[in-house]
Design an enzyme around this catalytic site. Structure first.
Site, PDB file in Angstrom:
ATOM      1  N   THR A  14       0.922  -1.363  -0.149  1.00  0.00           N
ATOM      2  CA  THR A  14       0.027  -0.342   0.176  1.00  0.00           C
ATOM      3  C   THR A  14       0.994   1.299  -0.461  1.00  0.00           C
ATOM      4  O   THR A  14       0.678   1.913  -0.634  1.00  0.00           O
ATOM      5  CB  THR A  14      -1.285  -0.221   1.623  1.00  0.00           C
ATOM      6  OG1 THR A  14      -1.408  -1.237   1.440  1.00  0.00           O
ATOM      7  CG2 THR A  14      -1.728   0.817   1.559  1.00  0.00           C
ATOM      8  N   ARG A  21       1.976   7.491  -6.514  1.00  0.00           N
ATOM      9  CA  ARG A  21       0.155   7.660  -7.186  1.00  0.00           C
ATOM     10  C   ARG A  21       1.687   9.334  -6.580  1.00  0.00           C
ATOM     11  O   ARG A  21       1.226  10.345  -7.504  1.00  0.00           O
ATOM     12  CB  ARG A  21      -0.211   7.982  -6.440  1.00  0.00           C
ATOM     13  CG  ARG A  21      -0.813   5.765  -6.993  1.00  0.00           C
ATOM     14  CD  ARG A  21      -1.903   6.312  -6.781  1.00  0.00           C
ATOM     15  NE  ARG A  21      -3.102   5.088  -7.349  1.00  0.00           N
ATOM     16  CZ  ARG A  21      -3.045   3.560  -6.908  1.00  0.00           C
ATOM     17  NH1 ARG A  21      -3.255   3.273  -6.317  1.00  0.00           N
ATOM     18  NH2 ARG A  21      -3.394   2.701  -6.851  1.00  0.00           N
ATOM     19  N   ASN A  41      -3.809 -12.342   2.804  1.00  0.00           N
ATOM     20  CA  ASN A  41      -3.443 -12.893   4.107  1.00  0.00           C
ATOM     21  C   ASN A  41      -4.954 -13.928   4.310  1.00  0.00           C
ATOM     22  O   ASN A  41      -5.259 -14.673   4.697  1.00  0.00           O
ATOM     23  CB  ASN A  41      -2.947 -12.373   4.826  1.00  0.00           C
ATOM     24  CG  ASN A  41      -2.362 -11.163   4.792  1.00  0.00           C
ATOM     25  OD1 ASN A  41      -2.392 -10.647   4.137  1.00  0.00           O
ATOM     26  ND2 ASN A  41      -1.011 -11.327   5.519  1.00  0.00           N
ATOM     27  N   CYS A  42      -6.067 -12.242   4.420  1.00  0.00           N
ATOM     28  CA  CYS A  42      -7.175 -12.687   4.761  1.00  0.00           C
ATOM     29  C   CYS A  42      -8.158 -13.967   4.566  1.00  0.00           C
ATOM     30  O   CYS A  42      -9.350 -14.494   5.061  1.00  0.00           O
ATOM     31  CB  CYS A  42      -8.227 -11.564   5.027  1.00  0.00           C
ATOM     32  SG  CYS A  42      -6.980 -10.076   6.011  1.00  0.00           S
ATOM     33  N   THR A 272       9.805   5.519  13.630  1.00  0.00           N
ATOM     34  CA  THR A 272      10.245   5.253  14.935  1.00  0.00           C
ATOM     35  C   THR A 272      11.261   5.737  15.555  1.00  0.00           C
ATOM     36  O   THR A 272      11.295   7.103  15.711  1.00  0.00           O
ATOM     37  CB  THR A 272      11.474   3.748  14.774  1.00  0.00           C
ATOM     38  OG1 THR A 272      12.347   4.188  13.646  1.00  0.00           O
ATOM     39  CG2 THR A 272      10.547   2.389  12.904  1.00  0.00           C
ATOM     40  N   PRO A 275      14.048   9.318  13.074  1.00  0.00           N
ATOM     41  CA  PRO A 275      13.410   9.414  12.242  1.00  0.00           C
ATOM     42  C   PRO A 275      13.481   9.612  10.597  1.00  0.00           C
ATOM     43  O   PRO A 275      12.540   9.818  10.505  1.00  0.00           O
ATOM     44  CB  PRO A 275      13.949  11.102  12.570  1.00  0.00           C
ATOM     45  CG  PRO A 275      15.301  11.151  13.542  1.00  0.00           C
ATOM     46  CD  PRO A 275      15.688  10.042  13.983  1.00  0.00           C
ATOM     47  N   ILE A 277      13.821   6.457   9.508  1.00  0.00           N
ATOM     48  CA  ILE A 277      12.741   4.851  10.025  1.00  0.00           C
ATOM     49  C   ILE A 277      11.469   5.248   9.760  1.00  0.00           C
ATOM     50  O   ILE A 277      11.026   5.236  11.449  1.00  0.00           O
ATOM     51  CB  ILE A 277      13.498   4.012  10.850  1.00  0.00           C
ATOM     52  CG1 ILE A 277      14.800   3.895  10.073  1.00  0.00           C
ATOM     53  CG2 ILE A 277      13.119   2.608   9.961  1.00  0.00           C
ATOM     54  CD1 ILE A 277      15.897   3.352  10.800  1.00  0.00           C
ATOM     55  N   GLY A 281       2.369  -1.536  10.170  1.00  0.00           N
ATOM     56  CA  GLY A 281       1.324  -3.040   9.955  1.00  0.00           C
ATOM     57  C   GLY A 281       1.418  -3.406  11.301  1.00  0.00           C
ATOM     58  O   GLY A 281       1.667  -2.312  12.024  1.00  0.00           O
TER      59      GLY A 281
HETATM   60  P1  FAD Z   1       1.810  -8.523   6.364  1.00  0.00           P
HETATM   61  O1  FAD Z   1       1.259  -8.588   5.763  1.00  0.00           O
HETATM   62  O2  FAD Z   1       2.779  -9.891   6.786  1.00  0.00           O
HETATM   63  O3  FAD Z   1       3.298  -8.791   5.434  1.00  0.00           O
HETATM   64  C1  FAD Z   1       4.481  -8.412   5.698  1.00  0.00           C
HETATM   65  C2  FAD Z   1       5.190  -8.548   4.757  1.00  0.00           C
HETATM   66  O4  FAD Z   1       7.337  -8.510   5.230  1.00  0.00           O
HETATM   67  C3  FAD Z   1       5.522 -10.825   4.089  1.00  0.00           C
HETATM   68  O5  FAD Z   1       5.119 -11.388   3.208  1.00  0.00           O
HETATM   69  C4  FAD Z   1       6.946 -11.161   5.373  1.00  0.00           C
HETATM   70  O6  FAD Z   1       7.254 -12.301   4.293  1.00  0.00           O
HETATM   71  C5  FAD Z   1       7.535  -9.342   4.462  1.00  0.00           C
HETATM   72  N1  FAD Z   1       9.322  -9.729   5.118  1.00  0.00           N
HETATM   73  C6  FAD Z   1       8.760  -9.975   6.631  1.00  0.00           C
HETATM   74  N2  FAD Z   1      10.469  -9.641   7.463  1.00  0.00           N
HETATM   75  C7  FAD Z   1      11.466  -9.645   5.780  1.00  0.00           C
HETATM   76  C8  FAD Z   1      12.329  -8.976   5.812  1.00  0.00           C
HETATM   77  N3  FAD Z   1      13.044  -8.926   6.633  1.00  0.00           N
HETATM   78  N4  FAD Z   1      13.063  -8.354   4.632  1.00  0.00           N
HETATM   79  C9  FAD Z   1      11.817  -9.259   3.594  1.00  0.00           C
HETATM   80  N5  FAD Z   1      10.418  -9.245   3.482  1.00  0.00           N
HETATM   81  C10 FAD Z   1      10.168  -8.791   4.997  1.00  0.00           C
HETATM   82  N6  FAD Z   1      -6.854  -8.889   9.072  1.00  0.00           N
HETATM   83  C11 FAD Z   1      -8.324  -8.794   9.145  1.00  0.00           C
HETATM   84  O7  FAD Z   1      -8.379  -7.600   9.716  1.00  0.00           O
HETATM   85  N7  FAD Z   1      -9.690  -9.445   8.686  1.00  0.00           N
HETATM   86  C12 FAD Z   1      -9.196 -10.615   8.998  1.00  0.00           C
HETATM   87  O8  FAD Z   1     -10.059 -11.488   8.154  1.00  0.00           O
HETATM   88  C13 FAD Z   1      -7.540 -11.335   8.501  1.00  0.00           C
HETATM   89  N8  FAD Z   1      -7.654 -12.401   8.482  1.00  0.00           N
HETATM   90  C14 FAD Z   1      -6.355 -13.079   8.708  1.00  0.00           C
HETATM   91  C15 FAD Z   1      -6.337 -14.850   8.128  1.00  0.00           C
HETATM   92  C16 FAD Z   1      -4.767 -15.329   7.818  1.00  0.00           C
HETATM   93  C17 FAD Z   1      -4.749 -16.022   8.052  1.00  0.00           C
HETATM   94  C18 FAD Z   1      -3.666 -14.326   8.671  1.00  0.00           C
HETATM   95  C19 FAD Z   1      -2.390 -14.358   8.590  1.00  0.00           C
HETATM   96  C20 FAD Z   1      -3.793 -12.615   8.942  1.00  0.00           C
HETATM   97  C21 FAD Z   1      -5.008 -12.234   8.962  1.00  0.00           C
HETATM   98  N9  FAD Z   1      -5.280 -10.991   8.690  1.00  0.00           N
HETATM   99  C22 FAD Z   1      -7.151 -10.170   9.156  1.00  0.00           C
HETATM  100  C23 FAD Z   1      -4.642 -10.481   9.297  1.00  0.00           C
HETATM  101  C24 FAD Z   1      -4.074  -9.312   8.637  1.00  0.00           C
HETATM  102  O9  FAD Z   1      -3.791 -10.455   7.007  1.00  0.00           O
HETATM  103  C25 FAD Z   1      -2.424  -8.370   9.187  1.00  0.00           C
HETATM  104  O10 FAD Z   1      -2.921  -7.585  10.023  1.00  0.00           O
HETATM  105  C26 FAD Z   1      -2.028  -7.939   7.834  1.00  0.00           C
HETATM  106  O11 FAD Z   1      -1.882  -8.540   6.441  1.00  0.00           O
HETATM  107  C27 FAD Z   1      -0.765  -6.570   7.945  1.00  0.00           C
HETATM  108  O12 FAD Z   1      -0.082  -6.276   7.180  1.00  0.00           O
HETATM  109  P2  FAD Z   1       1.527  -5.997   7.395  1.00  0.00           P
HETATM  110  O13 FAD Z   1       2.156  -5.375   5.768  1.00  0.00           O
HETATM  111  O14 FAD Z   1       1.558  -5.014   8.853  1.00  0.00           O
HETATM  112  O15 FAD Z   1       1.903  -7.848   7.279  1.00  0.00           O
END
Ligand code: FAD
Length: 444
Positions: A14, A21, A41-42, A272, A275, A277, A281
């Site tokens: 996102t 954009r 993921n959801c 964090t 400043p 970084i 999520g």
């Molecule tokens: P993520 O989407 O987890 O993305 C993080 C990414 O960073 C991962 O792909 C990982 O591989 C990558 N990464 C991590 N460390 C490194 C690194 N050092 N180098 C390179 N890449 C790295 N939320 C809801 O609100 N409603 C729902 O119904 C819901 N259902 C869910 C069902 C499941 C099975 C799961 C697992 C989660 C669900 N969630 C739901 C939660 C939601 O998916 C997360 O809140 C959301 O995806 C968080 O986004 P994020 O960008 O923080 O992390």
């Protein structure tokens, strides 16, 4: 300006798209350890359950589509292993070739998410069919196992959202499910008496509940589960869904400040303690929207919202993240359960005076076919009328009522305003006094 992003799913993808954009001039480099970016993921539990049949539907964007459309330098299957703040670089390792290199940044965004907690359980290393669910490959493994081995029983460890969704989806595939939960209730955002309705319903659906109990050890190659209570369960497969922990290793090693549950601490501008970084999520600590205490709420709305906001902030807009309400919802067969804001357990723990009303109106006009009762709990401050939170359980219309109340909280409305909300009504949808109006009357 060069912006490096770690993590390419909800928050990271996102942020990358929004940055592009906002300006053609940014150089955007996005590292993703996995083989997919921006996936749903959801949707994974529903893919395992066969409700979502087409795997490709889980891929919201492909890597090549995203890099072309947004001109993003995408480094798939590449893990960022360290941040060197003093020289403003990150170390990255290409997981295909093993090649390691450093990449410089002007601004770094961390969106590494949270990983399933895998508690150390005796005998787990021998278990052939114990799964956690986070990624598409995880879902592929579970689905392949179910299709190949045709298990007849499953034990789900953890009664949160993911655990319950997996229980439902396995039951829908004809697998008998038992659910083991350490607390005295499932779904932590609910108060106990609301969760009790869910317990009764799960039992009706044939799910065996083991509350106030936990997995202690596995025997017979993981087919026999020994619980803390001494009870034993036999299961052909195990789903571990006891919660998630922030992926904080990069931040911790770089000396960034951490907070609740080890989540990365950020200010309202998502910065964090360094400043240059930013972090967003599931990996970050957030402020509770209602009472401002620090908390960790791993949900998709905050990750997406923060992804957009962090881009706006980096671009120079005067915006900030106001906190997380924790609005959440789950479908359990024919039942919907949802909650927003603070529950009574939390308010009691914090010693915050509050009051609660329970109402049980019909989901729509009782004289129109298929109306069902809706249990709605509203929690508020008696003196000011400020709404602290709400929870609802029912077969129909739960999502709408919780969303209206979540909106009311963000809009600063009080319980006294709720009777005055003029909501859409015709007999198939509601009553002339909507359940939200009724909760407002009951509270005033
Ligand atoms: P993520 O989407 O987890 O993305 C993080 C990414 O960073 C991962 O792909 C990982 O591989 C990558 N990464 C991590 N460390 C490194 C690194 N050092 N180098 C390179 N890449 C790295 N939320 C809801 O609100 N409603 C729902 O119904 C819901 N259902 C869910 C069902 C499941 C099975 C799961 C697992 C989660 C669900 N969630 C739901 C939660 C939601 O998916 C997360 O809140 C959301 O995806 C968080 O986004 P994020 O960008 O923080 O992390």
């Amino acid at each position: 300006r060069k912006i490096v992003i770690v993590g390419g799913v909800a928050g990271g993808a996102t942020a990358a798209a929004r940055l592009r954009r906002l300006s053609e001039r940014y150089r955007i480099v996005l590292f993703e350890r996995g083989e997919h970016i921006s996936f749903a993921n959801c949707g994974l539990p529903y893919y395992v359950g066969g409700v979502i049949r087409d795997r490709d539907r889980l891929l919201l964007q492909t890597a090549s589509g995203m890099s072309k459309r947004f001109r993003i330098d995408l480094r798939m299957l590449t893990e960022v292993t360290a941040i060197h703040r003093e020289r403003k670089t990150v170390s990255a390792r290409d997981l295909r070739t093993g090649e390691e290199y450093e990449e410089s940044y002007d601004t770094l965004i961390l969106s590494p998410g949270a990983r399933p907690i895998l508690p150390p359980i005796e005998g787990m290393d021998q278990a052939k069919a114990a799964f956690a669910l986070r990624t598409i490959p995880d879902a592929d493994r579970i689905k392949a196992y179910v299709e190949r081995e045709k298990p007849t029983s499953a034990a789900i460890i953890g009664g949160g959202f993911v655990g319950l969704e997996m229980a439902e989806n396995l039951v829908e595939r004809g697998v008998k499910a038992s659910l083991v939960e350490m607390a005295d209730q499932v779904l932590p955002p609910l108060d106990r008496e609301m969760a009790a309705m869910v317990h009764a319903y799960l039992k009706e659906c044939g799910i065996r509940l083991h509350l106030e109990d936990g997995l202690k050890a596995l025997e017979k190659g993981g087919r026999r589960l020994v619980l803390h209570s001494g009870e034993t369960l036999e299961a052909d497969m195990i789903i571990l869904a006891v919660g998630v922990q922030p992926e904080n290793e990069l931040a911790r090693k770089a000396g960034l400040e951490l907070g609740v549950r080890g989540a990365i601490r950020v200010n309202p501008r998502l910065q964090t303690s360094d400043p240059d970084i930013y972090a967003i999520g599931d990996a970050v600590e957030v402020k509770d929207y209602v009472h401002g205490f620090p908390t960790h709420v791993p949900l998709a709305w905050p990750a997406n919202r923060q992804g957009r906001l962090v881009a706006d902030i980096i671009h120079g807009f005067d915006v900030y993240y106001a906190g997380t309400l924790g609005t959440a919802i789950v479908k359990l067969f024919g039942l919907t359960v949802a909650a927003t804001g603070n529950n009574e357990k939390t308010l009691k723990r914090l010693g915050i005076p509050h009051e609660a009303v329970h109402v049980f109106p019909s989901s729509h006009a009782a004289y129109y076919p298929n109306a069902s009762p809706l249990a709605l709990k509203l929690i508020f401050d008696r003196e000011t009328g400020r709404i602290f939170g709400a929870q609802a359980v029912g077969e129909e219309g739960v999502d709408k009522r919780i969303d209206v109340i979540a909106t009311a909280i963000k809009g600063g409305l009080t319980v006294r305003d709720l009777p005055d909300l003029e909501l859409a009504y015709a007999p198939p949808f509601s009553s002339a006094k909507d359940p939200v109006n009724i909760a407002g009357y009951a509270a005033t």
